[in-house]
Design an enzyme around this catalytic site. Structure first.
Site: not given
Length: 667
Positions: A218-222
């Site tokens: 995942s992209d960060w906090c996605a």
């Protein structure tokens, strides 16, 4: 121990912990099973570590893509890998290859092109170079993250054909030609489903259809819902989810997730974790800087050179004015997760490098306009004073560009127009009767005003990294013959027909008409077309021929350097289908090559185009279809400069879907 055997020894708690990050940019370690932690790092053109670690700041991908040089992108990836090994980085979060749909996208500097073939081919070369030394790549952002505005929550709505032909094609090329260890999913939604939970994207297309063997991060906090994301095909949630064990147990209990999917995610991720970086890499910081300078020079695009105002030589010019803050301190990188902080000794100034290259020339430096200031009538007295200061100079080099905070993550650019202050001083120098060369620094297309008709030279040097100053000096002085080409169209103004959303949804109603695919039908809106760039020499194209060779179409022609200077040409192959039963854009890029020729030398250049590359995506069949009938294969120097044309007829007897083509080849 085999990976599957290793997985069988993990407890459910350990399995869950491995599927999310640990502190910072680290993954979890399971010491009793000898599973090490792995270290990730931003970003695509250098390691974003703290100041003082002296990581190499390579040219941003907007500049690297302008080289159109797969060999050089491989070299860039390999150089990045050496820096990663030296700084104990296991995976670099790049490259980014989202399509430059929207000229104002703040993160365009991190992306490569408006065309998926350019993006995919160059990304594959970069990834192969990076992974050649055991450093993993993370291809991003999958998919449709084409603007920063509202990126964390907006839903992108587009039809399946446009999705496949424009926005996924580059990812498909890169995945199939380089098999990156990782693909990073985007923040946004596609058709109202988060990309982190989108089974159609992550599983059906990426893994099942394309055969992606790595893991999806995942992209960060996605991630919005851990259970749904893992079930849809996500394999690693970043950063650390402190409630990961509970989330996984709950998803297993309610049937959202099953153990087979968890073990598949672990097998993909642990394949990377148990791989090793190269040891005893030949790390030399000075050599990495040389690679950065080479890319910066080769990515610089010469857009105008009236009366051979360039290259600069000590014989032609005795006194040269360098104007603007960017002439002293180059705008070398965009902001956000892609920032890199090299030691000061490696950061080159254009002015200083020009002085080294031309020791017999007197240089005058004028700071003049403030990059953070905007136009005011009170500037005119300053313009008049500036004109007096350069009146006895032989040529004036105007260093201009975007504001340094506009090429950035999280925000889109305010405008693609130059700061009016900069334009006032350009006009002033021209009105003073001087030879004027404008050097533009930006992460994406800029709109040049009417002054472009009056100046003698224009160059686009992008964001050139730590060696931006040396790279532009090499081109300006002729040490390097410019060979960069525009990987995106430079229009008169930003398109006003593109939807950028209402905060909840953005609709790509333009369909296939992205970049040159739109401008080919609106040529009056173009200043400099896709694929355009000049050289200090000239090239002749002749003797085109075509031959069918099994499942490939071979297109050959002769390319000759008819000038007096050694140089390189970027030859481009486009395909057009004049008569079609489906909506078509005027033409599409299918292949490109960088060809080096000595003065007077000629070579036979051949494109071997797979027959299936003529296909369009048929949504009714759910497959790629090669339509029968006549195709024009166009050999060009840019999207608006077609040099040669050959016809190819796709006959009824030829398999028309990619599935049938594959079956025919097997049978």
């Amino acid at each position: 121990m085999e990976i599957r055997e290793l997985i069988s020894k993990l407890t459910i708690k350990e399995k869950a912990e491995l599927l999310t990050g640990d502190a910072g940019m680290l993954t979890h370690a399971i010491e009793h099973l000898d599973i090490p932690a792995k270290n990730f790092a931003d970003g695509p053109h250098g390691i974003r570590h703290e100041k003082g670690e002296n990581c190499t700041s390579f040219p941003n991908l907007c500049c690297a893509a302008a080289t159109f040089d797969t060999d050089l992108l491989y070299e860039m990836g390999e150089a990045l890998a050496k820096d990663c090994v030296a700084h104990d980085v296991d995976m670099l979060l790049g490259p980014g290859i989202n399509i430059k749909r929207y000229a104002n996208c703040g993160r365009n500097f991190e992306y490569m092109s408006e065309d998926p073939v350019v993006s995919g081919e160059l990304a594959a070369a970069y990834i192969n170079g990076l992974q050649s030394l055991g450093v993993a790549a993370s291809l991003k952002h999958f998919a449709l993250n084409n603007q920063e505005k509202d990126r964390t929550h907006i839903s992108v709505e587009t039809d399946e054909r446009t999705l496949r032909e424009i926005y996924l094609k580059g990812f498909e090329i890169a995945v199939k030609k380089s098999q990156p260890h990782s693909v990073m999913c985007a923040y946004n939604k596609y058709q109202s489903i988060w990309c982190s939970e989108n089974k159609h994207l992550l599983n059906d297309i990426l893994k099942d259809e394309w055969g992606f063997k790595g893991f999806v991060v995942s992209d960060w906090c996605a991630v919005q819902d851990t259970g749904r994301a893992l079930a849809a095909g996500l394999d690693l949630q970043m950063p650390c989810n402190g409630a990961m064990v509970a989330c996984v147990e709950r998803a297993l209990a309610d049937g959202t997730l099953n153990m087979q999917r968890i073990d598949d995610a672990l097998e993909r991720f642990l394949t990377f974790v148990l791989s090793k970086k190269a040891e005893n890499v030949d790390y030399n910081r000075d050599n990495l800087h040389k690679v950065a300078r080479k890319i910066a020079a080769n990515g610089t695009v010469l857009l105008k050179n009236s009366n051979d105002v360039l290259p600069l030589t000590q014989e032609k010019y005795k006194k040269i004015a360098v104007v603007g803050e960017y002439g002293d301190v180059a705008l070398s990188y965009g902001q956000g997760s892609a920032e890199v902080f090299p030691d000061d000794e490696y950061v080159e100034s254009p002015l200083s490098e020009l002085k080294k290259a031309l020791p017999g020339v007197e240089f005058v430096y004028c700071k003049t306009y403030e990059k953070r200031s905007f136009s005011d009538v009170m500037l005119w007295p300053k313009v008049a004073a500036f004109c007096d200061s350069v009146r006895d100079c032989d040529v004036v080099l105007m260093f201009v560009g975007a504001m340094e905070s506009e090429d950035t993550e999280n925000f889109d650019r305010r405008t693609i127009e130059l700061n009016a202050n900069q334009e006032m001083f350009i006009e002033g120098a021209v009105n003073a009767g001087k030879k004027v060369v404008v050097i533009c620094q930006s992460g994406s297309a800029m709109a040049f005003g009417k002054w472009r008709h009056r100046v003698h030279g224009i160059l686009q040097m992008w964001l050139g990294g730590e060696a931006a100053g040396g790279g532009i000096a090499d081109v300006l002085t002729g040490k390097v013959n410019p060979s960069g080409r525009l990987p995106e169209t430079f229009p008169k103004k930003a398109r006003c027909d593109l939807d950028t959303g209402n905060g909840l949804v953005v609709r790509y109603t333009e369909g296939l008409e992205v970049g040159y695919r739109y401008y080919d039908s609106h040529t009056d809106e173009i200043v400099y077309p896709f694929g355009f760039g000049l050289s200090y020499t000239s090239f002749e194209y002749k003797n085109a021929s075509i031959k069918r060779d099994g499942e490939n179409i071979n297109i050959s022609f002769t390319l000759k350097n008819i000038g007096k200077t050694d140089g390189a040409e970027i030859v481009q192959l486009y395909a057009a289908k004049p008569l079609s039963c489906v909506t078509r854009v005027p033409k599409e890029l299918k292949a490109f090559k960088k060809v080096y020729l000595n003065a007077g030398e000629e070579k036979t250049v051949t494109f071997s185009l797979p027959y299936k590359e003529l296909a369009y995506y048929n949504t009714a069949l759910g497959d790629w279809v090669v339509e029968t009938g006549n195709y024009k294969l166009l050999i060009a120097a840019s999207s608006q400069d077609i040099r040669l044309s050959v016809d190819f007829n796709a006959e009824d007897k030829i398999p028309y879907t990619t599935r049938q083509i594959s079956e025919a080849m097997i049978g």
